[in-house]
Structure formats: structure tokens, C-alpha cells
Design a protein around this motif. Sequence first.
Motif, PDB file in Angstrom:
ATOM      1  N   HIS A 176       0.845  -1.202   0.000  1.00 34.23           N
ATOM      2  CA  HIS A 176       0.000   0.000   0.000  1.00 34.23           C
ATOM      3  C   HIS A 176       0.879   1.251   0.000  1.00 34.23           C
ATOM      4  N   PRO A 177       0.621   2.163  -0.942  1.00 34.99           N
ATOM      5  CA  PRO A 177       1.423   3.392  -1.012  1.00 34.99           C
ATOM      6  C   PRO A 177       1.397   4.237   0.262  1.00 34.99           C
ATOM      7  N   LYS A 178       0.430   4.011   1.148  1.00 36.16           N
ATOM      8  CA  LYS A 178       0.341   4.820   2.373  1.00 36.16           C
ATOM      9  C   LYS A 178       1.596   4.719   3.232  1.00 36.16           C
ATOM     10  N   PHE A 179       2.399   3.652   3.028  1.00 31.93           N
ATOM     11  CA  PHE A 179       3.614   3.496   3.819  1.00 31.93           C
ATOM     12  C   PHE A 179       4.779   4.327   3.292  1.00 31.93           C
ATOM     13  N   ILE A 180       4.680   4.832   2.079  1.00 33.12           N
ATOM     14  CA  ILE A 180       5.798   5.556   1.476  1.00 33.12           C
ATOM     15  C   ILE A 180       6.193   6.796   2.286  1.00 33.12           C
ATOM     16  N   PRO A 181       5.237   7.618   2.761  1.00 39.14           N
ATOM     17  CA  PRO A 181       5.651   8.746   3.606  1.00 39.14           C
ATOM     18  C   PRO A 181       6.412   8.307   4.861  1.00 39.14           C
ATOM     19  N   GLU A 182       6.077   7.120   5.390  1.00 39.09           N
ATOM     20  CA  GLU A 182       6.822   6.603   6.541  1.00 39.09           C
ATOM     21  C   GLU A 182       8.246   6.221   6.125  1.00 39.09           C
ATOM     22  N   PHE A 183       8.392   5.670   4.912  1.00 40.26           N
ATOM     23  CA  PHE A 183       9.730   5.366   4.398  1.00 40.26           C
ATOM     24  C   PHE A 183      10.555   6.649   4.310  1.00 40.26           C
ATOM     25  N   ILE A 184       9.935   7.701   3.773  1.00 44.46           N
ATOM     26  CA  ILE A 184      10.635   8.975   3.590  1.00 44.46           C
ATOM     27  C   ILE A 184      11.019   9.566   4.942  1.00 44.46           C
ATOM     28  N   ARG A 185      10.098   9.490   5.903  1.00 44.85           N
ATOM     29  CA  ARG A 185      10.378   9.994   7.256  1.00 44.85           C
ATOM     30  C   ARG A 185      11.541   9.227   7.890  1.00 44.85           C
ATOM     31  N   LYS A 186      11.515   7.914   7.740  1.00 46.06           N
ATOM     32  CA  LYS A 186      12.578   7.082   8.299  1.00 46.06           C
ATOM     33  C   LYS A 186      13.919   7.421   7.661  1.00 46.06           C
ATOM     34  N   GLN A 187      13.927   7.591   6.356  1.00 41.27           N
ATOM     35  CA  GLN A 187      15.165   7.921   5.649  1.00 41.27           C
ATOM     36  C   GLN A 187      15.756   9.228   6.153  1.00 41.27           C
ATOM     37  N   LYS A 188      14.902  10.225   6.362  1.00 36.26           N
ATOM     38  CA  LYS A 188      15.376  11.523   6.839  1.00 36.26           C
ATOM     39  C   LYS A 188      15.908  11.429   8.262  1.00 36.26           C
ATOM     40  N   GLU A 189      15.218  10.647   9.103  1.00 40.11           N
ATOM     41  CA  GLU A 189      15.616  10.517  10.505  1.00 40.11           C
ATOM     42  C   GLU A 189      17.029   9.956  10.646  1.00 40.11           C
TER      43      GLU A 189
END
Length: 243
Positions: free
Chosen positions: A107-120
Motif C-alpha cells: 500500500h502506497p500509504k507506507f511511502i511517507p513513513e519510508f521517507i520519514r525514516k530515511q530523513k531521521e
Amino acid sequence: MAAEAGDKFSVLLPTYNERENLPLVVWLLVRTFRQSGNNFEIIIIDDGSPDGTQEIAEQLEKIYGSDKIIVREIISILFSSGTAYIHGMKHATGNFIVIMDADLSHHPKFIPEFIRKQKEGNFDIVSGTRYKGNGGVYGWDLKRKLISRGANFITQVLLRPGASDLTGSFRLYRKEVLQKLMEKCVSKGYVFQMEMIVRARQLGYTIGEVPISFVDRVYGESKLGGNEIVSFLKGLWTLFATT
């Protein structure tokens, strides 16, 4: 969460007979990226699907615009996810690459979480995991669950890769990292995603994880069969012998 101003995310979507799933997954992707305010493009790489997937993709390109939807066909006897990624990256203009399945299992809804994790953590790779936190698998029968769990367990014991889900195919990569890994990887099929993580650890790349819910496809048939399991075991042994 919006990424840095200059960041762009190229989604690589390999397809084969996904005409029912493709319009919905593309709609979900477009909505997710627009809501999060991130710059994006979706590259659909179709393997000459006989069900008309490419025609659907071309219609989506007209609807959303050729700056957001890029359609490319690749016809190869040896078609695999790796082949599709290599082909898709030639057309990707983003500095980050998202790889995922087009069958609605991711589900694409997880992509913003991927982006947040990458930045963190400033990670080189962020991998979706079904086997950590509140991640999980839905819609699989016991046999499929045992195969997946067993494959992951054997891989963990033999290779100790430092990541909890080796066979998943929902990930975010820095583009240059994915390019480097593609040069190193030799596996095809089910073992390919596993080798990507193993090689990433060898090369010293950092990996973050985000728990995801994996949902079995609604339309179409799974491509996992006996041949894929045999190929996985052969590939696992090769990796164990060479890493």
C-alpha cells in the motif's frame, strides 16, 4: 512528511498482467504523494502483458500527465524484477527510487513513513518489513506463510544480514545506491531482493526498516510456484558460498 525541497521520488512499477490492479495502485500513489507534498514520477515497466496492461498504463499517462506517468515496455525471455529495475532506472529522474509491486500487496500509504525514516537516520535504504513491530501478512494460506517465514529464517541463520525481512520487495533506495547494487547482484527471481540486502551490508550501506502490512493480491494469480522455491534455495546456497 515532505522531503527536502530538491528531492524527487521515482517509483518503479514492474507489471505483467496487472490491468485490474494498475489504475488503483497508480491512483493511490498519486494521492499519497500529493497529500505528502513530495515530488514524484511513476515509471511503469511492462513485460509485454497480453491482458492489455500497457494500454491501461498509456491511458493513465494521459490522465495524470507524461511528467508523472512514464510507460516503458520491455520484452525479455529472462524478464525479472532486476531487469525491470535496470530498464526503469534509465528513465528515472528522481534522486530516490521506490520499488514496489503493482498488485496492491504494497500500500502506497507506507511511502511517507519510508521517507520519514530515511530523513531521521539518513539511511541509504529503507526496507518495508512484515516481520517486525506491527508488520504482518494478510490473505496468505498457511503454506505461503510457512514458505515465506522459512525462507526468511534460513536466510537469517546463514547470512546474518542485519535486516528482518529479506524477501520483501517494497523499498526506498538512494538512486546511486540502487545503481551500485544492481551492478553487483547476479540473482534472478525470488532470491533477488535478498541478495540486494546482503550486498548492501557488504558494501557498508545503511538500512532502516518500516513495519508494513502485506496484503495478498485481489486480482490475478501469484507468480510464486515450485520453480521459484527451488531457485530460491539454489540462490541462497550461492550467496552463502560467496559472501
